[in-house]
Design an enzyme around this catalytic site. Sequence first.
Site, PDB file in Angstrom:
ATOM      1  CG  HIS A 122      -1.899   1.017   1.372  1.00 34.36           C
ATOM      2  ND1 HIS A 122      -1.614   2.263   1.877  1.00 34.36           N
ATOM      3  CD2 HIS A 122      -3.212   1.017   1.071  1.00 34.36           C
ATOM      4  CE1 HIS A 122      -2.723   2.995   1.878  1.00 34.36           C
ATOM      5  NE2 HIS A 122      -3.702   2.269   1.393  1.00 34.36           N
ATOM      6  CG  ASP A 199       0.478  -2.425   6.189  1.00 37.36           C
ATOM      7  OD1 ASP A 199       0.387  -1.861   5.087  1.00 37.36           O
ATOM      8  OD2 ASP A 199      -0.474  -2.486   6.992  1.00 37.36           O
ATOM      9  CD  GLN A 202      -6.991  -4.546   3.910  1.00 36.33           C
ATOM     10  OE1 GLN A 202      -7.911  -5.300   4.171  1.00 36.33           O
ATOM     11  NE2 GLN A 202      -7.193  -3.290   3.599  1.00 36.33           N
ATOM     12  CE  LYS A 225      -7.429  -0.223   6.193  1.00 37.10           C
ATOM     13  NZ  LYS A 225      -8.300   0.061   5.043  1.00 37.10           N
ATOM     14  CB  CYS A 363      -3.628   3.359  -1.645  1.00 38.45           C
ATOM     15  SG  CYS A 363      -4.656   4.797  -1.432  1.00 38.45           S
TER      16      CYS A 363
HETATM   17  C1  7TS Z   1      -2.433  -2.908   3.434  1.00 39.01           C
HETATM   18  C2  7TS Z   1      -2.807  -1.530   3.928  1.00 39.01           C
HETATM   19  N1  7TS Z   1      -1.890  -0.809   4.605  1.00 39.01           N
HETATM   20  C3  7TS Z   1      -2.172   0.428   5.071  1.00 39.01           C
HETATM   21  C4  7TS Z   1      -3.410   0.996   4.840  1.00 39.01           C
HETATM   22  C5  7TS Z   1      -3.699   2.378   5.416  1.00 39.01           C
HETATM   23  O1  7TS Z   1      -4.655   2.238   6.442  1.00 39.01           O
HETATM   24  P1  7TS Z   1      -5.280   3.560   7.083  1.00 39.01           P
HETATM   25  O2  7TS Z   1      -4.132   4.300   7.718  1.00 39.01           O
HETATM   26  O3  7TS Z   1      -6.277   3.060   8.102  1.00 39.01           O
HETATM   27  O4  7TS Z   1      -5.908   4.312   5.952  1.00 39.01           O
HETATM   28  C6  7TS Z   1      -4.387   0.289   4.133  1.00 39.01           C
HETATM   29  C7  7TS Z   1      -5.719   0.939   3.831  1.00 39.01           C
HETATM   30  N2  7TS Z   1      -6.413   0.349   2.726  1.00 39.01           N
HETATM   31  C8  7TS Z   1      -7.476   0.920   2.163  1.00 39.01           C
HETATM   32  C9  7TS Z   1      -8.101   2.075   2.481  1.00 39.01           C
HETATM   33  O5  7TS Z   1      -9.167   2.211   1.618  1.00 39.01           O
HETATM   34  N3  7TS Z   1      -9.206   1.159   0.747  1.00 39.01           N
HETATM   35  C10 7TS Z   1      -8.167   0.335   1.068  1.00 39.01           C
HETATM   36  O6  7TS Z   1      -7.890  -0.726   0.500  1.00 39.01           O
HETATM   37  C11 7TS Z   1      -4.087  -1.003   3.677  1.00 39.01           C
HETATM   38  O7  7TS Z   1      -5.000  -1.745   3.017  1.00 39.01           O
END
Ligand code: 7TS
Length: 405
Positions: A122, A199, A202, A225, A363
């Site tokens: 990401h 990370d 997910q 999430k 992303c």
């Molecule tokens: C693998 C992964 N890493 C980091 C992030 C960042 O997370 P955040 O700091 O909570 O935004 C996401 C967000 N992924 C997604 C956010 O919206 N659609 C997505 O797939 C992610 O899927």
Amino acid sequence: MSDISLLRAEFPILKQTENGQPLVYLDSAATTQKPQSVIDAITQYYTQENANVHRGVYGLSERATEKYEGAREKVRALLNAKSTQEIIFVRGATEAINLVAATWARDQLQAGDEVLITEMEHHSNIVPWQLLRDQLGIRLNVLRINALGEVCLNAMASMLTPKTKLVSITHMSNALGTINPVKEMIALAHGVGAKVMVDGAQAVAHMKVDVQDLNCDFYAFSGHKTYGPTGIGVLYGKQSLLEAMSPYQAGGDMIYSVTFEKTQYNVLPYKFEAGTPNIAGAIGLGVAVDFLNRVGQDAIGAYEHELMVYATEQLQTIDGLRIIGQAKNKGGVVSFVVEGVHPHDVATLMDQDGIAVRASHHCAMPVMQHFKVPSTIRASLGIYNNFEDIDRLVASVQEAIQMLR
Ligand SMILES: Cc1ncc(COP(=O)(O)O)c(CNc2co[nH]c2=O)c1O
């Protein structure tokens, strides 16, 4: 697996219709929906428990502090961390990764050192390291993925050198659904003396994560999430590393004493929690952890895998549809493109059927470049999805394609 219809009933948002159709929410990789218990806990905090934490010498503040720190203990247990001192509350996975980049990496890395990431990361696990590359002169190496969307451990081993100081990898890809062999990857990295950031944005909602068993040095995830609220996330770090790290942000709560000549920082985890924290968010996250523990992360992941396999089989009967990401070890994400039609047009029409899917680069633009597509349609699963949702997804895709072709 608990009765899915009873679990669905815990999510009030799923009772609504979208464009006259019952909502089918298939974007949990972006953010999960929230069970009533999480919503109630946040309401209860603001209606009965609201006060600032850690400093008040009155009952309300003491109760708020107890709830806030209780949430930290729940997260510690969920990750099987040794101590609550290893659990830092942040806004989400993005901030967690940036915190490590701004403190441990900036403290430890120098020109010529190497950071290894994978091609499926990401952007929040790419751009922080690019900034350090441009500012410190470090080298950013990329472990490529294969046609299925998987990494190769032998290829990783060949890329590790004595100059590799950090490996930063996703536990599960949000764009492909690939689940990486992080325990083996961590062992390889430690073999050359590198530290490892995982990370887990997910992963935590879909599988049991044991940071001591993984032996990762840092682990990040986002509360929103994992059936929790937005604005709250977690950075796990080995205590020895966190103790040695410079603070991330400066101000109240992260200090022990301040004079104009010198400031003594607070103990862990507070050294990394400057200012008033997201108290309600943390309390909500604690209740989301209760939900995960009640249903079972591995049980959730196994059920979502069944749905993912069924969705893949059904979608593959559609002429011109190509699944993007077919790893052998894969979570509840199905990304696909359809020949001759743009993902955004398909997803827009699917919304008319009450189907919520993401059409985007997610992303993860390097992943799109690898598969030579501008974006994909992504259906991502949560515990509240069922086989009827998948049938409606497939019918809606077929109808959209007929309209667009
Ligand atoms: C693998 C992964 N890493 C980091 C992030 C960042 O997370 P955040 O700091 O909570 O935004 C996401 C967000 N992924 C997604 C956010 O919206 N659609 C997505 O797939 C992610 O899927």
